[in-house]
Design a protein around this motif. Structure first.
Motif, mmCIF file in Angstrom:
data_model
loop_
_atom_site.group_PDB
_atom_site.id
_atom_site.type_symbol
_atom_site.label_atom_id
_atom_site.label_comp_id
_atom_site.label_asym_id
_atom_site.label_seq_id
_atom_site.Cartn_x
_atom_site.Cartn_y
_atom_site.Cartn_z
ATOM 1 N N ILE A 170 0.758 -1.348 -0.050
ATOM 2 C CA ILE A 170 -0.083 -0.075 -0.069
ATOM 3 C C ILE A 170 0.847 1.134 -0.023
ATOM 4 C CG2 ILE A 170 -1.670 1.573 1.275
ATOM 5 C CD1 ILE A 170 -3.101 -1.148 0.189
ATOM 6 N N ALA A 171 1.888 1.149 0.855
ATOM 7 C CA ALA A 171 2.793 2.392 0.731
ATOM 8 C C ALA A 171 3.598 2.899 -0.243
ATOM 9 C CB ALA A 171 3.926 2.044 1.796
ATOM 10 N N PHE A 172 3.524 2.005 -1.577
ATOM 11 C CA PHE A 172 4.273 2.125 -2.763
ATOM 12 C C PHE A 172 3.099 2.537 -3.793
ATOM 13 C CE2 PHE A 172 6.761 -0.851 -0.481
ATOM 14 C CZ PHE A 172 7.929 -0.209 -0.122
ATOM 15 N N MET A 173 2.002 2.821 -3.484
ATOM 16 C CA MET A 173 0.882 2.971 -4.301
ATOM 17 C C MET A 173 1.040 4.543 -4.625
ATOM 18 S SD MET A 173 -2.561 0.578 -3.301
ATOM 19 C CE MET A 173 -3.342 1.233 -4.879
ATOM 20 N N PRO A 174 0.393 4.935 -5.838
ATOM 21 C CA PRO A 174 0.239 6.388 -6.152
ATOM 22 C C PRO A 174 -0.595 7.164 -4.959
ATOM 23 C CG PRO A 174 -0.328 5.079 -7.983
ATOM 24 C CD PRO A 174 -0.170 3.958 -7.002
ATOM 25 N N THR A 175 0.064 8.316 -4.882
ATOM 26 C CA THR A 175 -0.692 9.179 -3.613
ATOM 27 C C THR A 175 -2.306 9.227 -3.719
ATOM 28 O OG1 THR A 175 -0.513 11.145 -2.608
ATOM 29 C CG2 THR A 175 -0.245 11.245 -4.919
ATOM 30 N N GLU A 176 -2.701 9.375 -5.150
ATOM 31 C CA GLU A 176 -4.240 9.406 -5.409
ATOM 32 C C GLU A 176 -5.005 8.154 -4.716
ATOM 33 O OE1 GLU A 176 -1.856 9.632 -7.719
ATOM 34 O OE2 GLU A 176 -2.387 11.093 -9.256
ATOM 35 N N ALA A 177 -4.276 7.018 -4.629
ATOM 36 C CA ALA A 177 -4.973 5.892 -3.898
ATOM 37 C C ALA A 177 -4.636 5.677 -2.534
ATOM 38 C CB ALA A 177 -4.547 4.800 -4.715
#
Length: 268
Positions: A170-177
Motif C-alpha cells: 500500500i505504501a508504494f501506491m500512487p498518492t491518489e490511491a
C-alpha cells in the motif's frame, strides 16, 4: 486563468495527462476561485475524479465522492466478461460494489437483469444508488450478508472487484490511491487475498448451476486464486487483457449442469 498556466502547474506536480486534466478542470469549475481550489486539490494529489465529482467508466459518467474508490480502466475486463455470461432475466450480484461502477456498466449493456450491488461503505453506497437508479438494488453490508436468502442457488453471475493489494505494498501506491481512497478498498491482507478467500468460499452456495464467479485480481495472485476456486468446487480459469492491464479469475459452477441443461458442460 489561462489554460497553459494550469497545465504548467499540473505538470510540475507530476500529472502525466496535464493538458487533458487542465481542460476538464476549466470546463467543470464555476469561475476563477473554484478553479483555483480545484487546482490546489489536484496539486496536493487528490484524484481528479473526486475533485470533479464524477468518473468516466466504460462510457458512463458516474458520481464520485471524496474518499471513495475510483474505478480503474482495467476493470472494464470484469465488465466485459460479466456481460458475456448473462442474459435478460438473469440474477447478477456485484460484491464490493463501491460506487456501483461494474453493476452500472453491466446493466447498461444487458437489459432486464435482476441486479444487486452490495457495499460496506455508506458513502460509496450512496454514490451507487445515484449511479444505478432503479436498475439494481444497492444493499449496504459485508459481501453476501445483505442479500435476500432466496437468491441462494439462483445467481447467474457474481462479480467482485474486491481489495487485492498486499498490505505491505500500500505504501508504494500512487498518492491518489494511498492518501485519498479508503484503505479498506485497497488492503487485501498479507498476500492481498483475504477478501478473495471469503468470497470464493461462499460463492458456490449462491451460484446457479452453470453460473460464474468473476473476480478482478493481480497477475502475481492468479495461481493462488485458481487453487482457491478449484478447492471450492468451481471450474477455474483466467482471462487477461494486456491492452488495459486487466486480469480476471473465473470460477464456473459446473454442478448439475448436465442434469439441468441436458448437455455436457463446456467452458464459456
Amino acid at each position: 486563468m489561462a489554460e497553459d498556466r494550469v497545465v504548467a502547474r499540473l505538470r510540475s506536480a507530476g500529472c502525466v495527462f496535464a493538458e487533458d486534466e487542465a481542460a476538464l478542470l476549466i470546463k467543470e469549475t464555476a469561475g476563477p476561485d473554484d478553479l483555483e481550489r480545484a487546482i490546489r486539490r489536484r496539486v496536493a494529489g487528490e484524484p481528479l475524479e473526486q475533485i470533479l465529482g464524477w468518473a468516466g467508466f466504460c462510457g458512463l459518467r458516474l458520481a464520485v465522492a471524496p474518499g471513495v474508490f475510483v474505478p480503474r480502466t482495467r476493470t472494464g475486463l470484469l465488465v466485459a466478461e460479466a456481460v458475456r455470461r448473462c442474459s435478460p432475466g438473469d440474477i447478477v450480484v456485484d460484491l464490493c460494489s463501491g460506487i456501483g461502477a461494474v453493476a452500472a456498466a453491466v446493466c447498461a449493456r444487458v437489459g432486464g437483469l435482476q441486479a444487486y450491488a452490495t457495499e460496506l461503505d455508506p458513502i460509496a453506497a450512496d454514490c451507487a444508488r445515484r449511479n444505478l437508479g432503479d436498475r439494481a438494488g444497492v444493499l449496504e453490508g459485508d459481501l453476501f450478508c445483505p442479500l435476500p436468502d432466496d437468491l441462494r442457488g439462483r445467481v447467474r453471475v457474481i462479480t467482485a472487484n474486491a481489495p487485492y493489494v498486499p498490505t505491505a505494498e500500500i505504501a508504494f501506491m500512487p498518492t491518489e490511491a494511498r492518501d485519498h481512497e479508503d484503505p479498506v478498498t485497497l488492503d487485501g491482507g498479507p498476500d492481498g487475498l483475504d477478501v478473495h478467500r471469503r468470497i470464493i468460499a461462499e460463492a458456490p452456495s449462491w451460484l446457479a448451476s452453470g453460473g460464474a464467479l468473476l473476480i478482478e485480481t493481480g497477475r502475481e495472485q492468479v495461481e493462488t486464486d485458481l487453487v482457491l476456486l478449484a478447492a471450492a468446487g468451481l471450474a477455474p480459469s483466467v482471462i487477461t487483457d494486456d491492452d488495459i492491464d486487466g486480469t480476471v479469475v473465473f470460477g464456473r459452477n459446473a454442478k448439475n449442469v448436465v442434469a439441468d441443461r441436458g448437455s455436457v458442460p463446456t467452458e464459456a
